[in-house]
Design an enzyme around this catalytic site. Structure first.
Site, PDB file in Angstrom:
ATOM      1  CE1 TYR A   1     -38.343 -12.533  15.859  1.00  0.00           C
ATOM      2  CE2 TYR A   1     -39.320 -14.652  15.320  1.00  0.00           C
ATOM      3  CZ  TYR A   1     -38.324 -13.701  15.136  1.00  0.00           C
ATOM      4  OH  TYR A   1     -37.314 -13.924  14.225  1.00  0.00           O
TER       5      TYR A   1
ATOM      6  CD  GLN B   1     -30.859 -11.036  15.908  1.00  0.00           C
ATOM      7  OE1 GLN B   1     -30.685 -12.117  16.465  1.00  0.00           O
ATOM      8  NE2 GLN B   1     -30.676 -10.861  14.606  1.00  0.00           N
TER       9      GLN B   1
ATOM     10  CG  ASN C   1     -34.806 -19.573  14.268  1.00  0.00           C
ATOM     11  OD1 ASN C   1     -34.722 -19.205  15.438  1.00  0.00           O
ATOM     12  ND2 ASN C   1     -34.150 -18.964  13.295  1.00  0.00           N
TER      13      ASN C   1
ATOM     14  CB  SER D   1     -45.294 -27.836  13.124  1.00  0.00           C
ATOM     15  OG  SER D   1     -46.686 -27.694  13.062  1.00  0.00           O
TER      16      SER D   1
ATOM     17  CD  GLN E   1     -48.882 -28.952  10.673  1.00  0.00           C
ATOM     18  OE1 GLN E   1     -49.762 -28.541   9.933  1.00  0.00           O
ATOM     19  NE2 GLN E   1     -48.380 -28.226  11.660  1.00  0.00           N
TER      20      GLN E   1
ATOM     21  CG  HIS F   1     -45.410 -25.905   9.492  1.00  0.00           C
ATOM     22  ND1 HIS F   1     -45.573 -24.551   9.428  1.00  0.00           N
ATOM     23  CD2 HIS F   1     -46.653 -26.440   9.558  1.00  0.00           C
ATOM     24  CE1 HIS F   1     -46.877 -24.265   9.445  1.00  0.00           C
ATOM     25  NE2 HIS F   1     -47.545 -25.384   9.532  1.00  0.00           N
TER      26      HIS F   1
ATOM     27  CD  GLU G   1     -48.447 -27.331  16.551  1.00  0.00           C
ATOM     28  OE1 GLU G   1     -48.343 -26.085  16.488  1.00  0.00           O
ATOM     29  OE2 GLU G   1     -47.743 -28.096  15.862  1.00  0.00           O
ATOM     30  CG  HIS G   2     -51.992 -28.895  14.241  1.00  0.00           C
ATOM     31  ND1 HIS G   2     -50.623 -28.717  14.160  1.00  0.00           N
ATOM     32  CD2 HIS G   2     -52.535 -27.658  14.212  1.00  0.00           C
ATOM     33  CE1 HIS G   2     -50.351 -27.429  14.072  1.00  0.00           C
ATOM     34  NE2 HIS G   2     -51.490 -26.763  14.106  1.00  0.00           N
TER      35      HIS G   2
ATOM     36  CG  ASP H   1     -51.738 -23.904   9.954  1.00  0.00           C
ATOM     37  OD1 ASP H   1     -51.769 -23.980  11.199  1.00  0.00           O
ATOM     38  OD2 ASP H   1     -50.999 -24.613   9.256  1.00  0.00           O
TER      39      ASP H   1
ATOM     40  CD  GLU I   1     -54.250 -22.861  57.398  1.00  0.00           C
ATOM     41  OE1 GLU I   1     -53.866 -21.687  57.190  1.00  0.00           O
ATOM     42  OE2 GLU I   1     -54.609 -23.628  56.479  1.00  0.00           O
TER      43      GLU I   1
ATOM     44  CG  HIS J   1     -53.868 -15.024  58.814  1.00  0.00           C
ATOM     45  ND1 HIS J   1     -52.511 -14.837  58.912  1.00  0.00           N
ATOM     46  CD2 HIS J   1     -54.134 -15.147  57.479  1.00  0.00           C
ATOM     47  CE1 HIS J   1     -51.970 -14.872  57.709  1.00  0.00           C
ATOM     48  NE2 HIS J   1     -52.945 -15.046  56.814  1.00  0.00           N
TER      49      HIS J   1
END
Length: 434
Positions: A130, A188, A211, A237, A259, A262, A326-327, A360, A414, A419
């Site tokens: 995406y 969608q 978004n 971000s 930053q 964003h 994140e950064h 980036d 066990e 087994h």
């Protein structure tokens, strides 16, 4: 108006300290959840018709074909200047070089005589990418997703992006040799990739930022019974900078502003040992902000953001690790000395000449990173996200004889008798042959 007034950590109460680094609330709400739920169901039931209708309703665009033709992709090259083409090719090459180096080494060894174990990788067959395209067409995200997908060996790579798809996005896709591109955005698009329609194929995993509606759609579709894997939880971000008194306030102000643009719910934070630097950065931000095109968005982001003055770098590091940005930018005299103490961050930028913008776009690292504190447990995107790791074992007759006692003893302990018998039957056959 004042932005980012410096806060002295030592003067804060315990309660103030606990609440200072709280991330801003996103605009997600019950209304968003219900809207996304309805869109997912609409696409699942009505397929392509729902996509055409939603393109008109949400993006105000009426299309006759969701699919972007190969001619349209090729024509994008004619619509882009040579300077931009050259820059995009440079970024493409750097990102490719870095991600090719991530290919895992083959693991193939004997754990003991006659017991051979391997680790192999296989690509995820079909992936959906995406690419956001709201107030700005983020063609750099094409590189960040499509390049590792190609290197990983994914056979079917599908791109969805809101219409009209920019020539820059199409050209970036062309550089990555992606030919299956569809003009559909928002939740969608996530629904189409997750359920499949007559035109858009269902994929095995969905990648890419977006978004609040895209984020909610990825969350919901991954939780459905017929759900699909997603890359990672995505949020607003973030950037955190650790700086000492030798840092350049002009650089820091520019990085914080970069930053902030964003989105209005982005958050930027400066942790510094110098009140003088903190004050200078706050003043410089006001000056640099004046001529920026996304000023209104930046101002909203700055209202979520902080400058905090601490007693020493150790305290800065502890607070950064607690936040898990994140950064993370480290603008100190000896940034590599601090690097070894950092535990939680998506991507780190060392020294004054490493702006976050480099990551980036063009340094080579990936800009799809965990946010909202997920850096404590998650990593940024890499080629392994587009692959599966499979283990292999091959045991010789003698190898099984040597290992059998261990397996039988553990299985018996066990209380898993079947087994144990799966081994003891084979051992009995081998002993008969002796």
């Amino acid at each position: 108006m004042e932005y980012l007034v410096p806060i002295e950590w030592g003067k804060c109460t315990k309660l103030q300290r606990q609440t200072l680094l709280t991330r801003p609330k996103t605009t997600s709400s019950m209304n968003v959840e219900q809207t996304v739920f309805n869109i997912l169901n609409e696409v699942k039931i009505h397929g392509d018709k729902a996509l055409y209708d939603l393109n008109i309703k949400l993006d105000k665009i009426s299309l006759t074909d969701l699919h972007v033709t190969s001619q349209q992709i090729s024509a994008s090259s004619m619509m882009i200047g040579n300077k931009l083409k050259k820059a995009m090719k440079n970024a493409f090459d750097n990102i490719t070089t870095f991600h090719q180096a991530q290919i895992l080494n083959l693991v193939d060894l004997e754990t003991q005589t006659g017991v051979r174990c391997q680790q192999i990788t296989r690509p995820i067959k079909s992936v959906g990418l995406y690419i956001p395209s709201g107030s700005a067409a983020l063609f750099s995200t094409v590189f960040m997703l499509a390049i590792p997908a190609r290197i990983a060996g994914c056979k079917n790579i599908v791109i969805c992006s809101p219409p009209p798809i920019s020539n820059e996005i199409l050209y970036a896709a062309n550089l990555c040799k992606i030919t299956e591109i569809y003009q559909v955005g928002g939740s969608q698009a996530i629904a189409a990739l997750g359920f499949g329609t007559k035109t858009i194929p269902r994929v095995d995993k969905i990648f890419g930022p977006g978004n609040v509606y895209v984020t909610e759609a990825k969350k919901q579709i991954s939780q459905r019974l017929e759900g699909i894997e997603i890359d990672m939880p995505a949020g607003p971000s973030e950037l955190l900078i650790i700086a000492d008194n030798n840092a350049n306030p002009e650089f820091i102000a520019a990085d914080l502003l970069s930053q902030s643009e964003h989105g209005p719910d982005s958050q930027v934070i400066l942790l510094t040992t110098s009140l003088k630097l903190a004050t200078k950065v706050a003043t410089t931000i006001k000056k640099q902000l004046i001529n920026l095109k996304r000023k209104n968005i930046i101002i909203q982001s700055l209202n979520n953001s902080l400058i905090i003055v601490l007693k020493d770098l150790q305290e800065c590091i502890e607070l950064s690790n607690m936040y898990g940005p994140e950064h993370l930018m480290i603008q100190t005299s000896t940034p590599r000395n601090i690097l070894k103490l950092v535990n939680n961050a998506g991507s780190i930028f060392l020294g004054p000449w490493s702006p976050e913008s480099a990551g980036d776009y063009a340094s080579g690292t990936n800009h799809v990173l965990p946010t909202s504190g997920y850096t404590k447990t998650l990593s940024g995107l890499s080629i392994i996200d587009f692959q599966k790791i499979i283990t292999v074992q091959e045991i010789t007759a003698q190898g099984l004889m040597n290992l059998s006692s261990t397996i039988e003893t553990l299985a018996a302990a066990e209380k898993l008798d079947a087994h144990r018998k799966a081994v003891s039957l084979r051992v009995a056959v081998l002993k008969e042959k002796v």
